[in-house]
Design a protein around this motif. Structure first.
Motif, PDB file in Angstrom:
ATOM      1  N   ALA A 188      32.919  42.749  48.176  1.00  0.00           N
ATOM      2  CA  ALA A 188      31.902  43.263  49.104  1.00  0.00           C
ATOM      3  C   ALA A 188      32.225  44.676  49.588  1.00  0.00           C
ATOM      4  CB  ALA A 188      31.783  42.327  50.306  1.00  0.00           C
ATOM      5  N   GLN A 189      33.487  45.092  49.430  1.00  0.00           N
ATOM      6  CA  GLN A 189      33.875  46.426  49.904  1.00  0.00           C
ATOM      7  C   GLN A 189      33.312  47.539  49.026  1.00  0.00           C
ATOM      8  OE1 GLN A 189      38.311  44.806  50.464  1.00  0.00           O
ATOM      9  NE2 GLN A 189      38.156  46.956  51.020  1.00  0.00           N
ATOM     10  N   ASP A 190      33.095  47.210  47.749  1.00  0.00           N
ATOM     11  CA  ASP A 190      32.699  48.251  46.796  1.00  0.00           C
ATOM     12  C   ASP A 190      32.013  47.550  45.631  1.00  0.00           C
ATOM     13  OD1 ASP A 190      32.714  49.998  44.544  1.00  0.00           O
ATOM     14  OD2 ASP A 190      34.385  51.116  45.396  1.00  0.00           O
ATOM     15  N   PRO A 191      30.837  48.004  45.240  1.00  0.00           N
ATOM     16  CA  PRO A 191      30.117  47.311  44.156  1.00  0.00           C
ATOM     17  C   PRO A 191      30.882  47.280  42.838  1.00  0.00           C
ATOM     18  CG  PRO A 191      28.893  49.253  44.965  1.00  0.00           C
ATOM     19  CD  PRO A 191      30.098  49.117  45.825  1.00  0.00           C
ATOM     20  N   GLN A 192      31.813  48.209  42.639  1.00  0.00           N
ATOM     21  CA  GLN A 192      32.577  48.229  41.387  1.00  0.00           C
ATOM     22  C   GLN A 192      33.822  47.340  41.434  1.00  0.00           C
ATOM     23  OE1 GLN A 192      31.795  49.439  38.463  1.00  0.00           O
ATOM     24  NE2 GLN A 192      29.847  50.059  39.364  1.00  0.00           N
ATOM     25  N   LEU A 193      34.139  46.855  42.615  1.00  0.00           N
ATOM     26  CA  LEU A 193      35.395  46.134  42.808  1.00  0.00           C
ATOM     27  C   LEU A 193      35.214  44.645  42.540  1.00  0.00           C
ATOM     28  CD1 LEU A 193      38.243  46.948  43.866  1.00  0.00           C
ATOM     29  CD2 LEU A 193      37.440  46.362  46.145  1.00  0.00           C
ATOM     30  N   LEU A 194      36.232  44.018  41.955  1.00  0.00           N
ATOM     31  CA  LEU A 194      36.267  42.560  41.847  1.00  0.00           C
ATOM     32  C   LEU A 194      37.179  42.035  42.959  1.00  0.00           C
ATOM     33  CD1 LEU A 194      36.738  42.540  37.995  1.00  0.00           C
ATOM     34  CD2 LEU A 194      34.821  41.450  39.169  1.00  0.00           C
ATOM     35  N   THR A 195      36.841  40.869  43.504  1.00  0.00           N
ATOM     36  CA  THR A 195      37.708  40.282  44.526  1.00  0.00           C
ATOM     37  C   THR A 195      39.057  39.956  43.898  1.00  0.00           C
ATOM     38  OG1 THR A 195      35.875  39.382  45.812  1.00  0.00           O
ATOM     39  CG2 THR A 195      38.003  38.289  46.057  1.00  0.00           C
ATOM     40  N   GLN A 196      40.119  40.340  44.573  1.00  0.00           N
ATOM     41  CA  GLN A 196      41.448  40.189  43.968  1.00  0.00           C
ATOM     42  C   GLN A 196      42.556  40.227  45.018  1.00  0.00           C
ATOM     43  OE1 GLN A 196      42.377  44.249  41.936  1.00  0.00           O
ATOM     44  NE2 GLN A 196      40.166  44.131  42.322  1.00  0.00           N
ATOM     45  N   TYR A 197      43.661  39.607  44.656  1.00  0.00           N
ATOM     46  CA  TYR A 197      44.908  39.766  45.405  1.00  0.00           C
ATOM     47  C   TYR A 197      45.839  40.616  44.553  1.00  0.00           C
ATOM     48  CZ  TYR A 197      43.717  35.893  48.554  1.00  0.00           C
ATOM     49  OH  TYR A 197      43.110  35.070  49.477  1.00  0.00           O
ATOM     50  N   SER A 198      46.515  41.551  45.190  1.00  0.00           N
ATOM     51  CA  SER A 198      47.583  42.271  44.489  1.00  0.00           C
ATOM     52  C   SER A 198      48.889  41.986  45.230  1.00  0.00           C
ATOM     53  CB  SER A 198      47.304  43.774  44.426  1.00  0.00           C
ATOM     54  OG  SER A 198      47.286  44.342  45.706  1.00  0.00           O
ATOM     55  N   PHE A 199      49.951  41.865  44.467  1.00  0.00           N
ATOM     56  CA  PHE A 199      51.265  41.558  45.038  1.00  0.00           C
ATOM     57  C   PHE A 199      52.313  41.852  43.981  1.00  0.00           C
ATOM     58  CE2 PHE A 199      51.607  37.660  42.563  1.00  0.00           C
ATOM     59  CZ  PHE A 199      50.265  37.328  42.364  1.00  0.00           C
ATOM     60  N   THR A 200      53.569  41.847  44.388  1.00  0.00           N
ATOM     61  CA  THR A 200      54.640  41.979  43.397  1.00  0.00           C
ATOM     62  C   THR A 200      55.518  40.733  43.453  1.00  0.00           C
ATOM     63  OG1 THR A 200      56.068  43.170  44.963  1.00  0.00           O
ATOM     64  CG2 THR A 200      54.713  44.502  43.495  1.00  0.00           C
ATOM     65  N   ILE A 201      56.001  40.341  42.293  1.00  0.00           N
ATOM     66  CA  ILE A 201      56.978  39.251  42.194  1.00  0.00           C
ATOM     67  C   ILE A 201      58.324  39.891  41.916  1.00  0.00           C
ATOM     68  CG2 ILE A 201      57.732  37.226  40.888  1.00  0.00           C
ATOM     69  CD1 ILE A 201      54.839  36.583  40.306  1.00  0.00           C
ATOM     70  N   ARG A 202      59.307  39.542  42.734  1.00  0.00           N
ATOM     71  CA  ARG A 202      60.656  40.103  42.563  1.00  0.00           C
ATOM     72  C   ARG A 202      61.524  39.134  41.774  1.00  0.00           C
ATOM     73  NH1 ARG A 202      59.725  42.327  47.840  1.00  0.00           N
ATOM     74  NH2 ARG A 202      60.001  40.283  48.747  1.00  0.00           N
TER      75      ARG A 202
END
Lengths: 131, 122
Positions: free
Chosen positions: A115-129
């Motif tokens: 909903a933030q941007d029409p080009q954006l897909l809903t997603q989580y970003s994170f890093t695994i250590r």
């Protein structure tokens, strides 16, 4: 650890929630992609693969970091990951994230909403250590 | 024998200001990272800085509130730029300029130097 080794650990935890890529001709495979394995030109799955459901992208090349320790700094690897929703079933996305958080050492996941941007897909970003 | 007097309030005051000053330096390091032409990008020119319109860079706010300090980039797309994002029309790689600043800036050392200078004046 390589991204393939990491994926071998992650996949059993999230396989129940992952969607699929439909290839031309109708074959489907789990929606798991190692991005950047050939540099930035390989950020994306092939354009004729059609993703549906929850997609997991794992950096093919980890970032190597030095963790401060009492005696000597320890070398750690951080794999940037994205859990991406193709569609509307947010519950599968959240369930996949919870499964990862329960089983791996991660930083705080960041949520981006379509909903933030029409080009954006809903997603989580994170890093695994991994050490 | 020398008479030693300790004024705890003075010492605390001398330690508080360097905390804000060190955070200001950290904020400058974030801005330096953002404008450093070192970030890989799928198209030329690459590497490049993270300044396209300048809106993200100019949005930076560093705010001191007692013993807390907030660093913020209050624009809608800041998180997508920092962590990277999967878009409908292609992905953009992560360019974690804040994380990199925190990694490269020695906060403890900087704070220790500034605090020591204040304490020496007491």
């Amino acid at each position: 650890m390589t991204s393939q080794q990491l994926a071998a650990l992650v996949y059993p935890q999230v396989s129940a929630y992952l969607g699929s890529y439909a290839k031309p001709g109708g074959a489907t495979i789990a929606a798991l992609w190692y991005y950047g394995r050939d540099g930035l030109s390989q950020l994306e799955p092939p354009s004729d693969w059609d993703a549906s459901g929850v997609e997991l992208r794992i950096a093919a090349v980890p970032e190597v970091t030095l963790e401060p320790q009492y005696a000597q700094p320890a070398v750690a690897q951080e794999f940037r990951c994205y859990l991406v929703l193709h569609g509307n079933d947010v519950s599968g996305l959240d369930a996949a994230l919870r499964a990862i958080l329960r089983n791996f050492d991660t930083d705080t996941p960041a949520l981006l909403r379509a909903a933030q941007d029409p080009q954006l897909l809903t997603q989580y970003s994170f890093t695994i250590r991994s050490s | 024998m020398a008479d030693v007097q300790i004024n705890a309030a003075q010492i605390l005051a001398a330690l508080r200001e360097p905390f804000s000053e060190t955070n200001e330096l950290l904020g400058r390091e974030m801005q330096r990272q953002l404008t450093d032409p070192k970030w890989a990008w799928p198209t030329q020119p690459s590497p490049r800085d993270i300044v396209d319109t300048g809106r993200l860079r100019d949005s930076y706010q560093g705010t001191a509130d007692g013993l807390e300090y907030e660093h913020a980039y209050p624009v809608r797309y800041a998180l997508a730029v920092h962590n990277g994002a999967v878009m409908r029309n292609g992905s953009q790689p992560a360019r974690p300029w804040v994380k990199q600043a925190v990694k490269e800036f020695d906060f403890a050392e900087s704070y220790a130097q500034l605090a020591q200078a204040r304490l020496d004046k007491l």
